[in-house]
Design a protein around this motif. Structure first.
Motif, short mmCIF file in Angstrom:
data_model
loop_
_atom_site.label_atom_id
_atom_site.label_comp_id
_atom_site.label_asym_id
_atom_site.label_seq_id
_atom_site.Cartn_x
_atom_site.Cartn_y
_atom_site.Cartn_z
N ALA A 100 -17.27 -19.99 -34.81
CA ALA A 100 -17.07 -19.54 -33.43
C ALA A 100 -18.39 -19.06 -32.84
CB ALA A 100 -16.03 -18.43 -33.38
N VAL A 101 -19.18 -18.37 -33.64
CA VAL A 101 -20.48 -17.86 -33.18
C VAL A 101 -21.39 -19.03 -32.78
CG1 VAL A 101 -22.63 -16.77 -33.97
CG2 VAL A 101 -20.43 -15.67 -34.42
N ALA A 102 -21.41 -20.05 -33.63
CA ALA A 102 -22.25 -21.21 -33.36
C ALA A 102 -21.84 -21.88 -32.05
CB ALA A 102 -22.16 -22.19 -34.52
N GLU A 103 -20.51 -22.00 -31.86
CA GLU A 103 -20.00 -22.63 -30.64
C GLU A 103 -20.39 -21.84 -29.41
OE1 GLU A 103 -15.98 -24.39 -32.78
OE2 GLU A 103 -15.77 -23.28 -30.88
N ILE B 239 -22.84 -19.75 -28.96
CA ILE B 239 -24.28 -19.82 -28.68
C ILE B 239 -24.62 -21.13 -27.98
CG2 ILE B 239 -26.56 -20.04 -29.79
CD1 ILE B 239 -25.61 -17.98 -31.84
N LYS B 240 -23.95 -22.19 -28.42
CA LYS B 240 -24.18 -23.52 -27.84
C LYS B 240 -23.68 -23.57 -26.40
CE LYS B 240 -23.51 -28.30 -29.33
NZ LYS B 240 -22.63 -29.10 -30.20
N GLU B 241 -22.51 -22.98 -26.16
CA GLU B 241 -21.87 -23.09 -24.84
C GLU B 241 -22.47 -22.16 -23.78
OE1 GLU B 241 -17.82 -22.23 -25.76
OE2 GLU B 241 -17.61 -24.05 -27.00
N ASN B 242 -23.26 -21.15 -24.21
CA ASN B 242 -23.76 -20.17 -23.24
C ASN B 242 -25.28 -19.99 -23.29
OD1 ASN B 242 -21.06 -18.89 -22.20
ND2 ASN B 242 -20.86 -18.98 -24.43
N PRO B 243 -26.01 -21.06 -22.98
CA PRO B 243 -27.47 -20.98 -23.09
C PRO B 243 -28.06 -19.88 -22.19
CG PRO B 243 -26.80 -22.98 -21.93
CD PRO B 243 -25.56 -22.38 -22.51
N ALA B 244 -27.48 -19.70 -21.01
CA ALA B 244 -28.02 -18.70 -20.07
C ALA B 244 -27.96 -17.29 -20.67
CB ALA B 244 -27.24 -18.73 -18.76
N ALA B 245 -26.81 -16.99 -21.27
CA ALA B 245 -26.65 -15.66 -21.87
C ALA B 245 -27.60 -15.47 -23.05
CB ALA B 245 -25.20 -15.46 -22.32
N GLN C 151 -17.04 -13.40 -25.95
CA GLN C 151 -16.65 -14.81 -26.03
C GLN C 151 -16.17 -15.17 -27.44
OE1 GLN C 151 -16.55 -16.98 -23.32
NE2 GLN C 151 -16.82 -14.98 -22.35
N VAL C 152 -16.85 -14.62 -28.44
CA VAL C 152 -16.43 -14.89 -29.83
C VAL C 152 -15.05 -14.29 -30.08
CG1 VAL C 152 -16.96 -14.55 -32.28
CG2 VAL C 152 -18.82 -14.99 -30.65
N MET C 153 -14.84 -13.06 -29.60
CA MET C 153 -13.54 -12.40 -29.81
C MET C 153 -12.43 -13.22 -29.15
SD MET C 153 -14.27 -9.87 -31.71
CE MET C 153 -12.81 -8.89 -31.83
N LYS C 154 -12.77 -13.77 -27.97
CA LYS C 154 -11.80 -14.57 -27.24
C LYS C 154 -11.42 -15.80 -28.05
CE LYS C 154 -11.46 -16.04 -22.41
NZ LYS C 154 -12.34 -16.27 -21.24
N LYS C 155 -12.43 -16.46 -28.59
CA LYS C 155 -12.19 -17.66 -29.39
C LYS C 155 -11.36 -17.36 -30.63
CE LYS C 155 -15.89 -20.98 -28.51
NZ LYS C 155 -15.01 -22.03 -27.94
N THR C 156 -11.53 -16.15 -31.18
CA THR C 156 -10.81 -15.83 -32.43
C THR C 156 -9.56 -15.00 -32.13
OG1 THR C 156 -12.21 -13.89 -32.68
CG2 THR C 156 -12.88 -15.85 -33.87
N HIS C 157 -9.19 -14.96 -30.86
CA HIS C 157 -7.98 -14.23 -30.43
C HIS C 157 -7.97 -12.78 -30.89
CE1 HIS C 157 -6.51 -18.12 -29.15
NE2 HIS C 157 -6.83 -18.60 -30.35
N GLY C 158 -9.15 -12.15 -30.88
CA GLY C 158 -9.23 -10.72 -31.18
C GLY C 158 -9.02 -10.38 -32.64
#
Lengths: 92, 484
Positions: free
Chosen positions: B433-436, B438-444, B462-469
Motif C-alpha cells: 500500500a505504501v508503494a502504491e 507513493i506512486k499515485e501522489n508524486p506532488a505530495a 492515504q495508506v490508512m484509507k487503502k488498508t481500511h484503517g
C-alpha cells in the motif's frame, strides 16, 4: 417551675389544642408532679445508674424476612387513603 | 453579627478563588443497611423497591398498639463493621432511645434511635481534596427509617401527603461528622469515600433509590448555621451546599444577619427554602426505649475486626505494590470494589500495567459515558481483547472499537474482530500500500522532500484509507519514511 408558656409549647409538640382553662389546669398539675419528683433528691444514693428494669441484655432476632401484612390489612384503620397510601395532612 | 466591613465585602466579592475558605460544613449522613434481608426491629422484608405502597408492613413497623420491637442481630454486627472501618471507638454497651416528634412519616409518634450510649464515637476517614484531608467522625448511631412521604406538589405548597410505610423500620445508620468540611466539593468527596467503604463492607447498596439521605449544617465563619434537611442524592448535596453558600454570602454582603434555621432542599428547583420549624433537641424528649434491653457488644468487636475485608485505602496501596501500577490508576480502580475485583481478575492473566491503563482509562471512560457500571462488561472479554492487543493482532484503535461494540451491541471479541474486519494486517500488505500511495501522489512526495511535514500526514492518511484503517499507524509511518 413550669409556666403556661411551657404548657402551650408542650401542647404544640404533641399537636394538641388546649383551651385556656386546660392550660391553667395542666400548668398546676405538671408543677405538682415535678414537686413530687423532687422528693427523690432527698434520697442519698451511690448506686450505679439503672438502664433497664429487667437486667436482661442482648435479646436478638436473626436476619430473616417473613411475610408481611397485605396492603388492605395495613390500610384498614386509615381514616383516609389514596393510591394504596395513607393520606395525611401536610405538616411542616 | 455586625454588618460586613467594606474591606470584607470587597474580599468576598472579588476573590472567587478564596470564595470557599470561610465555609464550615458538617454532615449527618443516613445510610440504609440495605443488604440486610429484614428490617431493624421486625421481620418485614427490606426488598420493597419494586412493591406497591404499604405491602411490606406489620404491626411493629406500623406502630400498632401492643407490637414489640426485637432487634436484628446482623444489623448490630453491620453497624460495628462500619464503626470499625471509620476508625471509631466502639462502646461497650449500647442503648436505644425514643425520639419524640409528630410527623406523618413516623407511625408511633417517636422514632427508635440512639442518644447516650450510641454504637460508636470519635472516628476519622481521609479524603483526597487538595491534598489529603482528615475528616473526623463525631459519632455513629443506629435508628429506624421513617416511612416515605409523597408530597403532592412541592413541599411548601402541597395540601396533603400520601404516606408509604414500606420503608418504615428499615435499619439506618447515621454517621455524623465534625464540622471539618470546607467546601461543597469536599462534602461530595466525603460521601463518595463513605459510600465506597460501605460497599466494600458489603452492608450497603448505594444505587438503590433513597438509600442515602443527608442533613448538612453549613455556616460562614462567625455566622449562624443553617441546617439543610433531607438531601437525597449525592449530586444534590454539593448543589444544595453551593446554593446555600451563595445565599448566605449574599445576605452577609447586604448586611443582613443569617438566621439559624432549618431549611429544605428542593431538588427540582435547586434551591433551599426555610421550613420555620420550632423544634430543638430538647423538644425531642429523648428517653430510654423500655421495649429494648441494653446490648453488650464489647465482646463481639474482636471477631468482627478480624473478619473485616480489605478497605479501599489498603487495597489501593496493595495494588500499587503488587502489580507495580501507578497510584493514579490504583485510585481509580479501587474507587469501586467491583472495578478493583475486575482489574485483579484481568491482571493475573495479562500484563498488569496494560490492564490498569485499559480498565481505568479506556473502559471506565466508556462506561461513564454510557452511565453504566462494570457489571456490563465481562473480565474474560477484557482478557481476550488485551491478549489480542499484546500479540499485535489488533491495533489500539481496534481494541477501543471492540469495547464500544460489546457495550453498544453485545457480542464477543473474536467474533467482533472478524465481523468488523479489525484484524491488524500484515507488514507485506502495508508495504504494498505504501508503494502504491507513493506512486499515485508524486506532488505530495515532492512536498515532503521540500520539508513540508503535512505531506507525510496526507500520505499516511492515504495508506490508512487503502488498508481500511486496519494498519498499525506506527508501522505505516515507519515504512513510509523508509521508502520516501
Amino acid at each position: 417551675m413550669i409556666t403556661k408558656k411551657d404548657v402551650e409549647h408542650i401542647g404544640w409538640l404533641a399537636r394538641i389544642e388546649l383551651t385556656e382553662e386546660e392550660k391553667e389546669k395542666f400548668t398546676k398539675q405538671l408543677n405538682s408532679i415535678l414537686d413530687y419528683f423532687e422528693k427523690l433528691d432527698e434520697i442519698e444514693t451511690d448506686a450505679a445508674p439503672m438502664h433497664h428494669v429487667f437486667g436482661l441484655t442482648n435479646v436478638f432476632r436473626d436476619d430473616v424476612a417473613k411475610k408481611s401484612m397485605s396492603q388492605e390489612d395495613a390500610l384498614q384503620n386509615a381514616p383516609k387513603k389514596e393510591k394504596g397510601c395513607f393520606k395525611g395532612p401536610r405538616i411542616v | 453579627m455586625k454588618p460586613q466591613s467594606y474591606e470584607l465585602h470587597m474580599l468576598l466579592s472579588e476573590t472567587p478563588g478564596d470564595e470557599m475558605k470561610d465555609v464550615i460544613i458538617g454532615l449527618e449522613v443516613h445510610v440504609q443497611l440495605n443488604k440486610l434481608r429484614s428490617k431493624l426491629f421486625c421481620s418485614c422484608s427490606t426488598q420493597y423497591h419494586d412493591s406497591e405502597p404499604n405491602m411490606c408492613t406489620c404491626p411493629v413497623c406500623l406502630g400498632l398498639p401492643g407490637a414489640l420491637p426485637v432487634i436484628n442481630e446482623k444489623a448490630v454486627d453491620s453497624a460495628i463493621k462500619v464503626a470499625l472501618a471509620l476508625n471509631c471507638n466502639i462502646e461497650e454497651q449500647i442503648m436505644f432511645y425514643r425520639k419524640n416528634y409528630y410527623y406523618p412519616d413516623l407511625v408511633k409518634g417517636f422514632q427508635i434511635s440512639q442518644y447516650d450510649y450510641p454504637i460508636a464515637m470519635d472516628g476519622k476517614i481521609s479524603i483526597e481534596a487538595d491534598g489529603e484531608r482528615e475528616i473526623r467522625i463525631k459519632r455513629v448511631h443506629m435508628e429506624e427509617d421513617p416511612g416515605r412521604l409523597i408530597h403532592v406538589g412541592t413541599i411548601d405548597r402541597s395540601r396533603y401527603s400520601l404516606i408509604d410505610y414500606n420503608r418504615s423500620g428499615v435499619a439506618l445508620l447515621e454517621v455524623v461528622t465534625e464540622p471539618d468540611l470546607r467546601t461543597p466539593k469536599e462534602a461530595r468527596l466525603f460521601l463518595n469515600k463513605l459510600r465506597n467503604i460501605l460497599e466494600y463492607l458489603d452492608v450497603f447498596d448505594g444505587s438503590l433509590e433513597g438509600s442515602l439521605r443527608v442533613d448538612a449544617n453549613i455556616s460562614l465563619a462567625g455566622g449562624a448555621r443553617a441546617e439543610i434537611k433531607n438531601i437525597s442524592s449525592y449530586k444534590g448535596v454539593e448543589k444544595a451546599l453551593l446554593f446555600e453558600t451563595v445565599r448566605q454570602k449574599n445576605l452577609v454582603r447586604r448586611g443582613i444577619r443569617v438566621a439559624q434555621e432549618t431549611r429544605h432542599y428542593d431538588e427540582v428547583r435547586g434551591i433551599t427554602i426555610s421550613l420555620r420549624t420550632k423544634e430543638e433537641e430538647k423538644d425531642y424528649r429523648y428517653f430510654p426505649e423500655p421495649d429494648l434491653v441494653p446490648l453488650r457488644i464489647g465482646d463481639r468487636v474482636d471477631d468482627i475486626k478480624r473478619a473485616l475485608p480489605e478497605l479501599p485505602d489498603a487495597k489501593r496501596q496493595r495494588l500499587v505494590k503488587q502489580y507495580d501500577i501507578s497510584d493514579h490508576h490504583a485510585k481509580v480502580l479501587t474507587s469501586e470494589l467491583k472495578l478493583a475485583n475486575f482489574f485483579e481478575r484481568v491482571a493475573t492473566k495479562v500484563d498488569a500495567n496494560l490492564s490498569a491503563t485499559w480498565i481505568a482509562d479506556v473502559l471506565k471512560g466508556e462506561l461513564n459515558y454510557r452511565g453504566i457500571g462494570i457489571d456490563a462488561f465481562s473480565p474474560e472479554h477484557m482478557i481476550q481483547i488485551l491478549q489480542m492487543l499484546k500479540n499485535d493482532k489488533i491495533t489500539e484503535k481496534g481494541a477501543v472499537q471492540v469495547i464500544r461494540t460489546i457495550l453498544d451491541e453485545g457480542g464477543a471479541p473474536p467474533e467482533i474482530v472478524k465481523r468488523k474486519g479489525l484484524l491488524k494486517i500484515e507488514e507485506s500488505i502495508i508495504t504494498r500500500a505504501v508503494a502504491e500511495v507513493i506512486k499515485e501522489n508524486p506532488a505530495a512526495v515532492k512536498d515532503y522532500h521540500d520539508g513540508k511535514n503535512e505531506a507525510l500526514h496526507f500520505l499516511m492518511g492515504q495508506v490508512m484509507k487503502k488498508t481500511h484503517g486496519r494498519a498499525d499507524p506506527s508501522m505505516v509511518s515507519k515504512l513510509l519514511k523508509e521508502k520516501l
